[in-house]
Design a protein around this motif. Structure first.
Motif, short mmCIF file in Angstrom:
data_model
loop_
_atom_site.label_atom_id
_atom_site.label_comp_id
_atom_site.label_asym_id
_atom_site.label_seq_id
_atom_site.Cartn_x
_atom_site.Cartn_y
_atom_site.Cartn_z
N ASN B 132 45.79 37.05 36.16
CA ASN B 132 46.21 37.75 37.36
C ASN B 132 47.63 38.28 37.17
N PRO B 133 47.85 39.58 37.40
CA PRO B 133 49.15 40.16 37.05
C PRO B 133 50.33 39.66 37.85
N THR B 134 50.12 39.25 39.10
CA THR B 134 51.29 38.82 39.86
C THR B 134 51.46 37.31 39.87
N ILE B 135 50.36 36.58 40.06
CA ILE B 135 50.54 35.14 40.22
C ILE B 135 49.81 34.33 39.16
N GLY B 136 49.26 35.01 38.15
CA GLY B 136 48.55 34.28 37.11
C GLY B 136 49.50 33.54 36.19
N LEU B 137 48.95 32.57 35.50
CA LEU B 137 49.76 31.68 34.67
C LEU B 137 50.55 32.42 33.61
N ILE B 138 49.88 33.31 32.90
CA ILE B 138 50.54 33.97 31.77
C ILE B 138 51.72 34.80 32.21
N ASN B 139 51.53 35.58 33.23
CA ASN B 139 52.64 36.42 33.67
C ASN B 139 53.76 35.62 34.29
N ARG B 140 53.42 34.47 34.85
CA ARG B 140 54.49 33.63 35.40
C ARG B 140 55.35 33.09 34.28
N VAL B 141 54.69 32.71 33.18
CA VAL B 141 55.47 32.22 32.04
C VAL B 141 56.34 33.33 31.50
N LEU B 142 55.76 34.53 31.40
CA LEU B 142 56.54 35.67 30.92
C LEU B 142 57.71 35.97 31.85
N ALA B 143 57.47 35.79 33.15
CA ALA B 143 58.53 36.08 34.11
C ALA B 143 59.74 35.17 33.89
N LEU B 144 59.47 33.95 33.40
CA LEU B 144 60.58 33.05 33.12
C LEU B 144 61.50 33.65 32.07
N ALA B 145 60.89 34.48 31.18
CA ALA B 145 61.70 35.14 30.16
C ALA B 145 62.09 36.53 30.60
N HIS B 146 61.98 36.78 31.90
CA HIS B 146 62.36 38.06 32.50
C HIS B 146 61.54 39.23 31.97
N ILE B 147 60.30 38.97 31.61
CA ILE B 147 59.42 40.08 31.19
C ILE B 147 58.38 40.27 32.27
N GLN B 148 58.17 41.53 32.67
CA GLN B 148 57.12 41.74 33.63
C GLN B 148 55.80 41.93 32.89
N GLY B 149 54.96 40.94 33.00
CA GLY B 149 53.69 40.99 32.29
C GLY B 149 52.81 42.12 32.81
N PRO B 150 51.96 42.67 31.97
CA PRO B 150 51.11 43.78 32.39
C PRO B 150 49.96 43.31 33.25
N SER B 151 49.24 44.28 33.78
CA SER B 151 48.02 43.97 34.51
C SER B 151 46.94 43.83 33.47
N TRP B 152 46.69 42.60 33.05
CA TRP B 152 45.96 42.36 31.82
C TRP B 152 44.58 42.97 31.75
N LEU B 153 43.77 42.68 32.76
CA LEU B 153 42.36 42.99 32.56
C LEU B 153 41.97 44.42 32.90
N ASN B 154 42.84 45.15 33.62
CA ASN B 154 42.38 46.51 33.90
C ASN B 154 43.31 47.58 33.37
N THR B 155 44.10 47.24 32.36
CA THR B 155 44.88 48.28 31.68
C THR B 155 44.59 48.22 30.19
N ALA B 156 44.53 49.41 29.58
CA ALA B 156 44.42 49.45 28.13
C ALA B 156 45.83 49.40 27.57
N PRO B 157 46.16 48.79 26.46
CA PRO B 157 45.30 48.02 25.57
C PRO B 157 45.26 46.53 25.88
N TRP B 158 45.83 46.16 27.05
CA TRP B 158 45.94 44.73 27.30
C TRP B 158 44.59 44.05 27.49
N ALA B 159 43.64 44.79 28.00
CA ALA B 159 42.32 44.19 28.18
C ALA B 159 41.78 43.72 26.83
N PHE B 160 41.98 44.54 25.83
CA PHE B 160 41.52 44.20 24.49
C PHE B 160 42.18 42.92 24.00
N TYR B 161 43.49 42.84 24.18
CA TYR B 161 44.18 41.65 23.68
C TYR B 161 43.82 40.42 24.48
#
Lengths: 454, 297, 284
Positions: B132-161
């Motif tokens: 989940n791009p706003t409250i999912g685990l992965i993006n929350r971890v990234l947020a700790l490093a001040h990175i705004q995680g992408p919207s994983w499942l509905n953007t290319a190429p992140w869906a692939f990864y």
């Protein structure tokens, strides 16, 4: 010498194990232990459908009612879980062991009808029934099952979409739901006012969003059609305006914003996860089955259902695209007449009032105004007033059936792709629709070359 | 002379006898369907009506008139190139870790195998939750490093990864096989090495890895065969091919052609093209066997 | 004596190992934890748009009613019986037949061996989508539609995957051993039974485990070939729970958990076979 006997016993053991397992295999499992029938002396009508859980129970009630109402046939329903259903249906028919009645999704029917897979239902009707059916049904419902002049499917579970409006959230934002916008442009304004953002600028609540180009195009006087003579109505000015409207509105909010929000909706399969129910969407565009769900899971929600207001220019009010589950009878079914009798019973051709109860069980749309006007249905409507909006749409002349072409599924996917490309800003609406038409033409050419009819 | 050839003949016969269950199965259940499938690839066949011969038309159209064919092939190849080596390394590493006989290791082995046995229905929903791009685990971890995680499942190429990440969850299966392989290594080799004064790293390089090569070979071949036919997760997450076709795997396109558009003849042609590619690749890998796989104790 | 790395480890190394294990366990445990925790929640908690932190894994309030509800909505014991019977038959069939075939490929030289082996590997390279219809027609013409036969009999004819795996294991057994036995006058079958099999317990156990899980999880087979609800399996029953129109998400997770627990238990105890794999008969 001792070694030899030890070897033999080891060998024996292995053969024994394998032999016993094989024995179990052949003897025990080759024989069947089947579920006993309730009325073994009657003619068997096998009915396969895809309703699960609660809905399966409703279907069972309807089947029981039919079985109790006459003594010639017994309908035995089997619920097939979703993911493999299509394959099983197809294999059942080509394997020579088809059910007598199946419920199937809209997309596949024209293809099957085109190839002689299905029984034309009008051959099972008496002349009188035929007249009444074609006269009484809502036009769109009558049209969906048609292919080249014959009726192949009757839909008991038609689907329509309309706007669900969260009255409370509107009032909180200073908007009066009783003075709902009459045009699409005003609605979009309201939508923007209802958007809520968090400190980082991400959307936390979406006021209004339209997706589903295939459906929405009907509000612009458009629609995606392929006519019998081969002329295409795909990249038309009306469809372009529809797609442009969808894209422009998204641009206002921001493509990326919308994508992030949609992914974050946590909208997993199933009623209880519907974002509208949880206040994440103020105004949304969804199907008539949600009315029953809201009544079950969130009866205290203040909401209303309204047909989408048409655009100022070139709009067709109460436009819609009907979809849903068709009931079809395979060409090789053994008990066709029994299937038709059951279908008649369920749809309400002879007894609209009795059938009204069935439609209400699942929150399904009735096949004819006669059913809708029956006392039972009207009584239910009082408890689910919101449903009236769908009935109004169903009765409108702008409510259409999807084009009966064999390659409908392919076309639907192309429309989805065009919409997806345009709404994420990868292509302009014009490019997207041009690509759609080109790709469809290419595919049609390929099919004709391979010898398909269309 | 005749005694020798008699002996040989008996040996050949025994060999065939041992292999006979597979031969019987092949003739009974595999051969005919395969033949039929090849035949169908040269026909126009939409399942609901009889097949009609069209020669190589399907193949020709695939190669010259189908953009999606090339796109989906590329997606699949990308996936194979990334996930196969990743899976092998991860599998071996995990197996080595889980081979250490500390207390409670049995529980840990079970834990690492768990993702492979949790039903797909649960894991797919879980991933949607995590990604989940706003409250999912992965993006929350990234947020700790001040990175705004992408919207994983509905953007290319992140869906692939996302799918590549998910495939790692299934590493438990190959890990088990590596564990079994590790168990097979004779103890006396390690003992001899210790006497010779080798440290852990040397033991790994000269004993463990070489002795594991038969199993590594197995997982490599199966990895290739599996990744080229990768389908299930892609179908569950994005049955229509994902954002801008970025997760439109070859097998998914094949499935849609076969069962969604009822274009079975075309899909059969697709399947046999895939077959050829896999065979060639696998054949190449088999050729290299002699160079690096170590059998026979 | 096992062949694990030296059991006497220094404390810092031990701690490092445990640390690695624990850290890596977290993502591995996540699917199961999430599934179980969801099954114990109320629908309101699942879908209320709350924070998705680790705290969200704790159900509050704790609702256990989903489990009896799930069991009631599916003929659990019937499905369990059917599934177990299928599993046992296919495991026996697959392991025995695959071991036999693998021995032939690995240890006996005969003309055409390489070609047959290549052919066998090749059969795994074709996507099953396109053989589904011919295979279905085949079983139909045999009269096996509606029975368990299509799900069991093929297991007895050795699967390429297991044969390949076992071949790799058998080939690690030194040729000298089997040669010595041959010189002693033992038949191939004896060598197979008395020498190779006992040495290959980990591999055989692996195959058995995989086949069990495969049959346990198989949904497509029962879907295509079974028509009678009295014959359905657990996997089929679980799939029936996955519904587009229900709101019983927690119940679905409860059903999924019930479905998974037996496999976990099986695996936990089956591990012993992996550990005691190395035979105590001499030589190795």
């Amino acid at each position: 010498m001792e070694a030899k006997t030890a070897l033999d016993s080891g060998k024996l053991k292995i053969w024994l194990i394998w032999g016993v397992a094989l024995l179990i295999t052949i003897v025990v499992f080759a024989s069947g232990h089947s579920t006993p029938r309730k009325y073994p002396e009657r003619k068997l009508v096998r009915f396969w459908h895809r309703w699960q859980g609660d809905w399966e129970k409703q279907v069972q009630k309807i089947v029981d009612a039919f079985n109790a109402s006459q003594d010639e046939y017994e309908v035995v329903p089997v619920s097939i879980p979703g993911s493999g259903a299509d394959a099983k249906f197809i294999l059942g028919v080509i394997g020579g062991d088809p059910p007598d009645l199946m419920s199937m999704g809209s997309g596949a029917v024209p293809n099957m009808a085109a190839n002689g897979f299905l029984t034309p239902l009008d051959t099972l009707m008496t002349a009188d029934e035929k007249t009444r059916f074609f006269r009484d049904s809502y036009p769109a419902i009558r049209d969906i099952g048609m292919y080249r002049g014959h009726c192949y499917g009757v839909t008991i579970g038609a689907d329509l979409m309309a706007l669900y409006v969260n009255d409370k959230q509107l009032r909180e934002a200073g908007l009066d739901p009783n003075k709902f916008p009459k045009t699409l442009e005003e609605l979009e304004d309201w939508g923007m006012k209802l958007n809520k953002y968090d400190s980082k600028g991400n959307l936390t609540r979406l006021g209004f969003l339209i997706n589903d180009l295939a459906y929405f195009s009907h509000y612009f006087g458009g629609g995606f059609y392929v006519h019998d003579d081969g002329t295409l109505e795909l990249n038309t000015p009306q469809n372009l305006r529809a797609l442009q409207a969808i894209v422009d509105y998204r641009k206002k909010i921001g493509f990326e914003n919308v994508l992030r929000f949609q992914a974050g909706l946590n909208d997993i399969e199933g009623a209880a996860s519907w974002a509208f129910m949880h206040g994440d969407l103020s105004i949304t565009f969804d199907g008539q089955w949600r009315v029953e769900e809201l009544r079950k899971f969130k009866p205290d929600l203040e909401y209303r259902v309204i047909p989408i207001p048409p655009p100022k220019v070139g709009g067709t009010p109460l436009g819609a695209l009907v979809g849903g589950n068709y009931m079809i009878v395979p060409i090789s079914a053994k008990q066709k007449q029994g299937a038709w009798e059951f279908l008649k019973f369920w749809s309400g051709l002879d007894n609209p009032d009795r059938a009204a109860a069935f439609y209400n069980m699942g929150g399904w749309l009735p096949y004819s105004p006669a059913v809708a006007k029956s006392p039972t249905f009207q009584k239910w409507l009082k408890g689910d007033r919101q449903f009236q909006a769908f009935l109004d749409i169903l009765a409108s002349p702008n409510c259409k059936a999807p084009p009966p072409i064999a390659n409908l599924q392919f076309l639907s996917d192309l429309i989805d792709r065009a919409e997806d490309q345009a709404t994420r800003g990868a292509e302009t609406p014009k490019q997207a629709l041009e690509e759609l038409e080109t790709k469809y033409k290419e595919e049609s050419a390929k099919r004709r070359e391979l010898g398909y009819d269309e | 002379m005749s005694r020798r050839s008699n002996h040989k003949a008996k040996q050949y016969l025994t060999g065939y006898l041992f292999v006979s269950p597979w031969i019987v199965g092949f003739i009974a259940f595999v051969f005919w369907p395969f033949l039929q499938s090849i035949y169908l690839s040269f026909t126009r066949y939409n399942i609901v009506s009889p097949a009609k011969w069209v020669g190589a038309a399907n193949y020709r159209m695939l190669l010259t008139q189908d953009e999606l064919f090339w796109k989906s092939a590329w997606v699949t190849i990308k996936f194979a190139i990334i996930s196969v080596p990743l899976g092998i390394v991860a599998g071996i590493a995990l197996a080595l870790l889980l081979n250490i006989n500390v207390k409670g290791i049995t529980a840990f082995r079970t834990i690492f195998y768990l993702p492979s046995i949790v039903p797909t229905v649960a894991t797919s929903v879980l991933f949607i939750w995590i990604l989940n791009p706003t409250i999912g685990l992965i993006n929350r971890v990234l947020a700790l490093a001040h990175i705004q995680g992408p919207s994983w499942l509905n953007t290319a190429p992140w869906a692939f990864y996302s799918l590549v990440m998910m495939s790692l969850w299934g590493v438990g299966g190959s890990m088990i096989i590596y564990l079994a392989g590790l168990k097979d290594i004779p103890v006396h080799l390690y003992e001899a090495a210790t006497i010779d004064g080798a440290n852990a790293l040397k033991k790994m390089r000269h004993i463990t890895l070489p002795m594991m090569t038969p199993v590594i070979f197995f997982n490599l071949v199966m990895g290739i065969i599996g990744s080229f036919q990768y389908f299930t997760q892609a179908y569950v997450i994005a049955p229509n091919g994902g954002p801008q076709d970025s997760t439109y795997f070859y097998s998914l396109y094949l499935y849609n052609r076969a069962w969604k558009y009822l274009d079975m003849g075309y899909a059969s042609a697709m399947a046999w093209m895939l077959f050829l590619v896999i065979i060639v690749l696998t054949g190449l890998v088999f050729r290299t066997q002699k160079k690096w796989v170590h059998y026979g104790g | 004596m096992t062949n694990d790395q030296s059991p006497r480890l220094l404390l810092p190394t031990k701690l490092a190992i445990y640390a690695a294990l624990v850290v890596l366990s977290i993502p591995a445990l996540l699917p199961l934890l999430w599934m179980v925790s969801t099954s114990l929640k109320s629908n309101a908690q699942i879908f209320g748009s709350g924070e998705l932190t680790f705290k969200a894994l704790i159900p509050s309030p704790l609702e256990t009613h989903n489990y009896p509800a799930a069991l009631q909505n599916m003929p659990f014991l019937l499905y369990l019986r059917n599934t177990l019977l299928l599993c046992i038959c296919t495991v026996v069939g697959a392991v025995v037949s695959s071991a036999v075939v693998a021995y032939g490929f690995a240890k006996i030289e005969f003309p055409g061996r390489g070609a047959l082996f290549a052919l066998m590997i090749a059969t795994m390279a074709l996507p099953g989508q396109v053989t589904m219809i011919p295979v279905f027609s085949l079983f139909r013409s045999l009269g096996w539609y509606g029975t368990y036969l299509p799900l069991i009999v093929p297991a007895f004819t050795a699967s390429a995957y297991y044969v390949f795996l076992l071949t790799q294991f058998f080939r690690t057994i030194p040729l000298e051993m089997s040669e010595a036995a041959r010189v002693d006058g033992a038949t191939e079958w004896t060598i197979f039974r008395q020498l190779v099999l006992p040495l290959s317990k980990p591999a055989l156990a692996t195959c058995a485990l995989f086949q069990f899980i495969g049959t346990w999880n198989d949904f497509l087979g029962p879907l295509l070939y079974l028509n009678d609800p009295a014959k359905y399996t657990l996997a089929y029953g679980l799939e029936q729970f996955v519904s587009h129109y229900g709101g019983f998400f927690a119940q679905l997770m409860a059903a999924a958990t019930i479905f998974t627990i037996p496999i976990i238990i099986l695996f936990f105890f089956a591990q012993k076979t992996f550990i005691q794999g190395i035979s105590t008969t001499g030589g190795k």
